[in-house]
Design a protein around this motif. Structure first.
Motif, PDB file in Angstrom:
ATOM      1  N   ALA A  63       0.829  -1.201   0.000  1.00 33.82           N
ATOM      2  CA  ALA A  63       0.000   0.000   0.000  1.00 33.82           C
ATOM      3  C   ALA A  63       0.867   1.255   0.000  1.00 33.82           C
ATOM      4  O   ALA A  63       0.650   2.166  -0.795  1.00 33.82           O
ATOM      5  N   VAL A 118      11.421  -5.079   4.408  1.00 34.95           N
ATOM      6  CA  VAL A 118      10.528  -6.207   4.683  1.00 34.95           C
ATOM      7  C   VAL A 118      11.285  -7.236   5.513  1.00 34.95           C
ATOM      8  O   VAL A 118      10.728  -7.873   6.401  1.00 34.95           O
ATOM      9  N   ALA A 146       6.537  -5.558  15.736  1.00 32.36           N
ATOM     10  CA  ALA A 146       6.470  -5.440  14.272  1.00 32.36           C
ATOM     11  C   ALA A 146       7.771  -4.855  13.737  1.00 32.36           C
ATOM     12  O   ALA A 146       8.109  -3.708  14.030  1.00 32.36           O
ATOM     13  N   SER A 147       8.481  -5.649  12.964  1.00 31.57           N
ATOM     14  CA  SER A 147       9.786  -5.221  12.449  1.00 31.57           C
ATOM     15  C   SER A 147      10.237  -6.209  11.402  1.00 31.57           C
ATOM     16  O   SER A 147       9.570  -7.198  11.132  1.00 31.57           O
ATOM     17  N   CYS A 148      11.424  -5.943  10.845  1.00 33.51           N
ATOM     18  CA  CYS A 148      11.982  -6.849   9.838  1.00 33.51           C
ATOM     19  C   CYS A 148      12.915  -7.862  10.472  1.00 33.51           C
ATOM     20  O   CYS A 148      13.516  -8.659   9.764  1.00 33.51           O
ATOM     21  N   THR A 202       1.777  -2.341  16.910  1.00 33.33           N
ATOM     22  CA  THR A 202       0.768  -2.186  15.854  1.00 33.33           C
ATOM     23  C   THR A 202      -0.511  -2.965  16.133  1.00 33.33           C
ATOM     24  O   THR A 202      -1.434  -2.915  15.319  1.00 33.33           O
ATOM     25  N   CYS A 221      11.994   1.039  14.169  1.00 35.51           N
ATOM     26  CA  CYS A 221      10.625   0.599  14.459  1.00 35.51           C
ATOM     27  C   CYS A 221      10.310   0.854  15.931  1.00 35.51           C
ATOM     28  O   CYS A 221       9.260   1.386  16.272  1.00 35.51           O
ATOM     29  N   VAL A 246       9.081   2.043   9.278  1.00 33.94           N
ATOM     30  CA  VAL A 246       8.511   2.346   7.958  1.00 33.94           C
ATOM     31  C   VAL A 246       7.002   2.090   7.951  1.00 33.94           C
ATOM     32  O   VAL A 246       6.245   2.753   7.249  1.00 33.94           O
ATOM     33  N   GLN A 247       6.568   1.157   8.811  1.00 34.54           N
ATOM     34  CA  GLN A 247       5.133   0.860   8.856  1.00 34.54           C
ATOM     35  C   GLN A 247       4.323   2.003   9.468  1.00 34.54           C
ATOM     36  O   GLN A 247       3.096   1.997   9.394  1.00 34.54           O
ATOM     37  N   LEU A 306       4.185   4.767   8.196  1.00 38.85           N
ATOM     38  CA  LEU A 306       3.611   5.510   7.070  1.00 38.85           C
ATOM     39  C   LEU A 306       2.085   5.420   7.109  1.00 38.85           C
ATOM     40  O   LEU A 306       1.388   6.288   6.617  1.00 38.85           O
ATOM     41  N   ARG A 307       1.582   4.354   7.736  1.00 30.95           N
ATOM     42  CA  ARG A 307       0.133   4.208   7.846  1.00 30.95           C
ATOM     43  C   ARG A 307      -0.480   5.314   8.717  1.00 30.95           C
ATOM     44  O   ARG A 307      -1.649   5.626   8.588  1.00 30.95           O
ATOM     45  N   VAL A 324      -5.861   3.588   7.051  1.00 28.93           N
ATOM     46  CA  VAL A 324      -5.472   2.186   7.230  1.00 28.93           C
ATOM     47  C   VAL A 324      -6.457   1.222   6.568  1.00 28.93           C
ATOM     48  O   VAL A 324      -6.071   0.195   6.020  1.00 28.93           O
ATOM     49  N   PHE A 367      -5.375   0.954   3.132  1.00 28.25           N
ATOM     50  CA  PHE A 367      -4.140   0.169   3.076  1.00 28.25           C
ATOM     51  C   PHE A 367      -4.452  -1.321   3.148  1.00 28.25           C
ATOM     52  O   PHE A 367      -3.943  -2.131   2.398  1.00 28.25           O
ATOM     53  N   THR A 392      -5.477  -5.102  13.222  1.00 27.63           N
ATOM     54  CA  THR A 392      -4.377  -4.159  13.328  1.00 27.63           C
ATOM     55  C   THR A 392      -4.870  -2.833  13.874  1.00 27.63           C
ATOM     56  O   THR A 392      -6.035  -2.483  13.722  1.00 27.63           O
ATOM     57  N   HIS A 410       9.888  10.853   4.614  1.00 29.66           N
ATOM     58  CA  HIS A 410       8.841   9.901   4.990  1.00 29.66           C
ATOM     59  C   HIS A 410       9.243   8.471   4.650  1.00 29.66           C
ATOM     60  O   HIS A 410       8.709   7.869   3.725  1.00 29.66           O
ATOM     61  N   THR A 411      10.217   7.969   5.394  1.00 27.33           N
ATOM     62  CA  THR A 411      10.576   6.566   5.177  1.00 27.33           C
ATOM     63  C   THR A 411      10.583   5.859   6.532  1.00 27.33           C
ATOM     64  O   THR A 411       9.540   5.742   7.154  1.00 27.33           O
ATOM     65  N   PHE A 412      11.751   5.444   6.987  1.00 26.49           N
ATOM     66  CA  PHE A 412      11.836   4.551   8.143  1.00 26.49           C
ATOM     67  C   PHE A 412      11.638   5.270   9.469  1.00 26.49           C
ATOM     68  O   PHE A 412      11.373   4.652  10.483  1.00 26.49           O
TER      69      PHE A 412
END
Lengths: 437, 269
Positions: free
Chosen positions: A44, A61, B15-17, B65, B89, B95-96, B98-99, B104, B107, B120, B241-243
């Motif tokens: 999204a 990711v 919530a992370s990578c 989240t 995070c 980065v999440q 951004l929501r 949402v 999204f 969520t 507007h990234t991480f």
């Protein structure tokens, strides 16, 4: 009356989910891998971004295979823009990818998977009895990190990768110094392969269709044609642009990860699939080492995936040294990728299996649609089948305790090195037993 | 030192990578010695041996989240003597987040065909928005050296030495010519927290802010500079507007800043 048991947490996987087994009268009636992945909505928020942004954004990711995300993203965007990156820039990308294979596969072999075969809870515990083997694994991993750090700047979320190539390319001398670090790692990798080949492997057979990219003349890593090897049938292939016509994701109520099927059937990607599809293209010394490690042609025993991973680490080191040997610095660090309206597809072999990206761009290069299909969502169905088969097989023997079944189920999952990144924490195994369970 | 006396380390993930907790496993030379100094009591990614709290040092990776996770972090805080949030995070929502600046529901509909299955929250928030945090270690991902400094300082009972200065200082120390001055490359170095070793400029690339805001940020000076280096307002927003979107967003409240959170008209799909 059904018996419901909560018996511990699944560890040594990347990310968290839960596992649910229902056993009725000694028969496994349901085996579910639940993923509580809190959704992060990458597809999204990629909308509205510039065509140059997906490599950096999608690397987040997964902290374990960021290079795979960057490479699939680059290929898809370049495909949309009608640009091909070849020659030494392509060689450097393959070298970078070898680095990620080495570090990620070595991490799984030594820190996550080997403890299962030697009855330990962790590599730290394992190191008490097998310190030399664990230290050797850490050295191999460092060699992989060194490749990614030189070409990418750092090993997690590298910064030097861009659509069209790199921001800076290394000189010959930098790569020669790197090669000096890789040569001893190659010897270590051969020793590690012999070490894991000596483990005890229970009998098991994964019957899913195997699915990997294939190249005409080499072991596919950073590109190729999607190729399917069904159980007991001839292989077939299809063009990458038809990917989503063949691989269809569906939602199941118990998981936040999408489940994918290939032409309506459960399939498996990753090391087992790659080795079955491209193993004959490995260089002769690596093939010889694989034979000595007990691998002969197609291998469908998921426990032996640790041996195949070790073969792939050895190959990645050989390949990295070959690429460094042939290196000639390209005239520019990147080719221009002017945006145009269109849709592009990219797929590469992440350590855990095929990773597909698709982007639609408008004429200004703004992303209007994005699609990511990671290996773990493809593998979930096959992992569940494996789980059912392995637990069922155990139940037909002598009486099994819940603790034993839990350990077995966790092993069945770890065989496939699932990457459940971006997920929530608790990973509980629930065994429901019917009256005769 | 007896086994009982060793400090108990726990690593938790939201919530992370996974990349920031992986940084600990990337400390190849230090991993086994570290395991001798601390009792790794809870680290699911590395060990099936799970020991209950209390813990002396908890490292927390990831953002909050879901309602369940908001509850879980409170339990972890109650069980942990020191709690350090690690990575963008955990310190900024990642980065999440951004929501947080989008719808949402929309999204969710883009990603999932059956959105009713998905639980969520509307926002992705840092750990410190839910519980008191003893230290925030910034970075996407965190730096291995800084992580080791945090653990070493903890073992020595002193304050970790994590300077709050910008990437510009790190470039000077490294001797990297300024990419903005020399080449007019847009660079977030002046407002970004040091810790990466000024990697991007050393590769000829402008900093993209993955370590989040430094201790002293002058956004009204930064934004015109980015514009004069050729970025449109939308591109300035994309860069910020990234991480660490939520952390930079807090700083963008001045007249000069393009504080328009929705994507510009015409780019909404």
């Amino acid at each position: 009356m059904n018996r419901v048991l909560r018996v511990g947490a699944l560890a040594r996987v990347e990310g968290e989910g839960a596992l649910h087994l229902t056993i009725d009268d000694g028969t496994v009636t349901a085996a579910r891998l639940r993923i509580f992945e809190p959704p992060r909505f990458f597809e999204a928020f990629l909308r509205g971004r510039r065509h140059t942004e997906p490599p950096d954004l999608t690397s987040r990711v997964c902290g374990i295979c960021p290079v795979a995300y960057q490479m699939s993203a680059c290929r898809a965007v370049e495909d949309a823009c009608g640009v091909t990156v070849d020659g030494q820039l392509a060689a450097l990308r393959r070298l970078l990818y070898c680095g990620e294979w080495i570090e990620s596969q070595t991490l799984h072999i030594h820190l996550l998977h080997a403890p299962d075969f030697l009855g330990q809870d962790s590599a730290i515990q394992l190191a008490r009895e097998h310190r030399a083997a664990v230290e050797r694994g850490l050295r191999i991993k460092q060699a992989g990190n060194a490749i990614v750090e030189l070409l990418g700047g750092r090993s997690i979320h590298p910064v030097n990768i861009r659509v069209g190539g790199f921001h800076r390319v290394p000189g010959r001398a930098e790569l020669r110094a790197l090669a000096e670090r890789l040569r001893p790692a190659r010897d270590d990798a051969l020793a590690a392969l012999r070490w894991v080949a000596g483990f005890d492997f229970p009998e098991a057979e994964c019957q899913a269709d195997l699915f990997a990219l294939a190249e005409p003349d080499c072991y596919a890593i950073d590109g190729g044609t999607p190729t399917v090897l069904p159980y007991g049938q001839e292989r077939r292939a299809f063009p990458l642009r038809d990917f989503t016509a063949h691989v269809v994701e569906e939602q199941v109520p118990y998981s936040h990860a999408l489940h994918a099927r290939l032409d309506g059937r459960r399939h498996l990607c990753g090391s087992l699939a790659r080795y079955a599809i491209s193993g004959h293209l490995l260089p002769a010394p690596v093939r010889q080492a694989a034979r000595e490690a007990g691998l002969d042609g197609e291998c469908r025993n998921p426990y032996r995936s640790i041996v195949i991973r070790a073969v792939e680490v050895l190959y990645a080191l050989e390949e990295a040294l070959r690429l460094i040997d042939d290196y000639d610095p390209p005239p520019r660090p990147a080719v221009d990728v002017p945006p145009r309206a269109g849709t592009g597809h990219g797929a590469t072999e992440a350590p855990r299996g095929m990773l597909y990206h698709r982007y639609a761009l408008d004429a200004d290069g703004i992303v209007t649609d994005a699609r990511l299909i990671p290996p773990t969502s493809q593998n979930q169905g096959a992992i569940e089948d494996d789980l059912r088969r392995i637990v069922q097989h155990r139940l037909t023997g002598s009486e099994a305790t819940d603790t034993e079944l839990t350990r077995l189920a966790e092993r069945a999952i770890r065989n496939h090195d699932p990457c459940i990144s971006c997920s929530a924490h608790f990973l509980d195994l629930t065994v429901e037993r019917g009256p005769g369970g | 030192m007896t086994t009982q006396a060793r400090p108990r380390l726990a690593v938790f993930k939201f919530a992370s990578c996974d990349g920031c907790q992986l940084t600990l496993l990337d400390c190849e030379d230090e991993l086994l010695p570290l395991a001798g100094e601390v009792d790794i009591a809870y680290f699911l990614e590395a060990s099936s041996a799970v020991e209950p709290g209390p813990y002396d040092l908890a490292l927390v990776d990831g953002s909050i989240t879901t309602a369940e996770d908001a509850e879980r972090i409170r339990h972890i805080r109650a069980e942990s003597r020191h709690l350090v949030s690690i990575g963008a995070c955990a310190t900024a929502g990642g980065v999440q987040a951004l929501r947080n600046f989008a719808d949402v529901a929309e999204f969710r509909d883009i990603v999932y065909a059956r959105p009713e299955y998905i639980e969520t929250l509307a926002t992705s928030t840092p750990i410190a928005a839910h519980v008191p945090v003893d230290l925030e270690l910034q970075g996407c991902p965190i730096d291995r050296g800084q992580l080791l400094e945090v653990i070493t300082a903890f073992l020595a009972g002193r304050k970790p030495d994590i300077p709050r200065h910008s990437v510009c200082f790190a470039c000077k120390r490294r001797g990297t010519p300024c990419v903005t001055v020399a080449h007019g490359t847009p660079c977030l170095g002046p407002v970004t927290h040091a810790g990466c070793g000024a990697l991007c400029p050393s590769y000829g690339r402008g900093c993209y802010g993955c370590f989040g805001p430094s201790g002293s940020v002058n956004m009204p000076a930064m934004i015109p500079l980015l514009r004069s280096d050729g970025l449109s307002d939308q591109d300035v927003l994309r860069l910020l507007h990234t991480f660490n979107v939520a952390a930079f967003a807090e700083l963008e409240t001045t007249e000069e800043a393009p504080h328009r959170w929705a994507r510009p008209e015409g780019e909404r799909s």
